[in-house]
Scaffold this active site. Structure first.
Site, PDB file in Angstrom:
ATOM      1  N   TYR A   1       0.863  -1.186   0.000  1.00  0.00           N
ATOM      2  CA  TYR A   1       0.000   0.000   0.000  1.00  0.00           C
ATOM      3  C   TYR A   1       0.898   1.234   0.000  1.00  0.00           C
ATOM      4  O   TYR A   1       1.539   1.550   1.000  1.00  0.00           O
ATOM      5  CB  TYR A   1      -0.891  -0.041   1.240  1.00  0.00           C
TER       6      TYR A   1
ATOM      7  N   LYS B   1      -1.399  -1.364  -4.075  1.00  0.00           N
ATOM      8  CA  LYS B   1      -2.448  -0.350  -4.044  1.00  0.00           C
ATOM      9  C   LYS B   1      -1.725   0.983  -4.153  1.00  0.00           C
ATOM     10  O   LYS B   1      -1.091   1.439  -3.203  1.00  0.00           O
ATOM     11  CB  LYS B   1      -3.261  -0.441  -2.752  1.00  0.00           C
TER      12      LYS B   1
END
Length: 311
Positions: free
Chosen positions: A140, A168
């Site tokens: 992330y 992400k």
């Protein structure tokens, strides 16, 4: 479930954590929320991420949440568990615990926040986590929250690790384009920015890890379908109406706006946990008018966010 299952997922919802007024988790609210998401084109669910208010959840609470959601979902869509912290040792211990817990396609590990590690430090952090168990890891990358940015070059080094299966990405479309162009074949790239989903999908991203899918999953699905069918005029028309809604959803520290909308819709999302506070009543009403009703006057008057909000 792993890479192949997630490859099919275009819309992954970053699930809120419903709370009672006293701040405890409202487990009774979970089934209705999950069924709502699955009825409106959620292809996968992320638990214990930022939208879930993970900084305020203990690991024990997260495990309770995992069990409750797994029971309701019952294998219908892949699940991702938030597993990362800014402490490599703690992340390793929790990743092992989640791997043993089972039932997850992957774990989402955030770039270490506050510590401000170097690129090599970030590389070693994620490599060590990925080495620690057989749970596939998605990185992330969100510098707006963690201060430091994992560069595309470092990301591609990590993408060669057999247990790191995706990212992400919440940096820039330029970075996303570079990653899509140079990534290994079996490496998933999701945007974490709802407002960028239109552009990311046109660049070749695999999908979006979304907050807006709690409330606007149907139009996101319609937009993605139009893109897949090369109907850019239709997709762009949906995007133009979607952007003000995204801005409204992030016009106050998230997930306060989406919780206000879900409460309005009859779901027991409840309040936020401190240090986050609910959106003020008048702001919440205007947010609801924009996101739910598509109210043009409310949009003009109050929603002045940006394509990539700060929250």
């Amino acid at each position: 479930m792993s890479y192949q299952d997630l490859k099919k997922c275009k819309i992954i919802t970053a699930f809120i954590t419903p709370f009672h007024e006293d701040g405890s988790i409202n487990f009774d609210a979970i089934p209705a929320l999950i069924e709502h998401l699955l009825a409106h084109h959620t292809d996968g669910i992320l638990l214990a991420g930022t939208t879930a208010e993970s900084p305020t959840l203990t690991h024990d609470e997260e495990l309770e949440l995992f069990a409750a959601v797994q029971k309701v979902v019952n294998g219908r869509v892949p699940l991702i568990a938030g597993v990362g912290t800014n402490d490599t040792r703690d992340s390793i211990e929790f990743v092992k615990e989640v791997a043993e817990f089972g039932g997850f396609a992957a774990g989402l590990a955030i770039v270490p926040y506050y510590n401000k590690p170097s690129q090599e430090g970030m590389y070693q952090h994620f490599k060590t986590i990925a080495d620690a168990s057989d749970l596939p890891i998605i990185i992330y990358n969100i510098p707006g929250r963690v201060v430091v940015e994992l560069t595309p070059e470092t990301m591609l080094r990590l993408a060669d690790h057999p247990n790191i299966i995706g990212v992400k990405e919440c940096t820039s479309l330029a970075n996303m384009a570079y990653l899509i162009e140079h990534k290994p074949e079996e490496f998933l790239i999701y945007t974490g920015e709802d407002g960028d989903a239109f552009h990311a999908m046109n660049l070749g991203a695999d999908g979006v890890i979304s907050v807006a899918s709690h409330t606007n999953g149907d139009e996101m699905h319609e937009m993605f379908t139009a893109i897949a069918e090369s109907d850019m005029k239709k997709a762009a028309a949906i995007q133009r109406k979607f952007i003000p809604k995204v801005n409204a959803l992030f016009s106050y520290p998230s997930p306060a706006p989406v919780k206000a909308i879900l409460n309005y819709m009859g779901f027991e999302a409840g309040p936020t946990r401190l240090p986050l506070v609910p959106a003020p009543e008048e702001d919440a009403k205007r947010i609801i008018k924009v996101v739910v009703d598509g109210d043009y006057e409310a949009t003009k008057a109050t929603v002045t966010g940006v394509l990539r909000p700060d929250y």
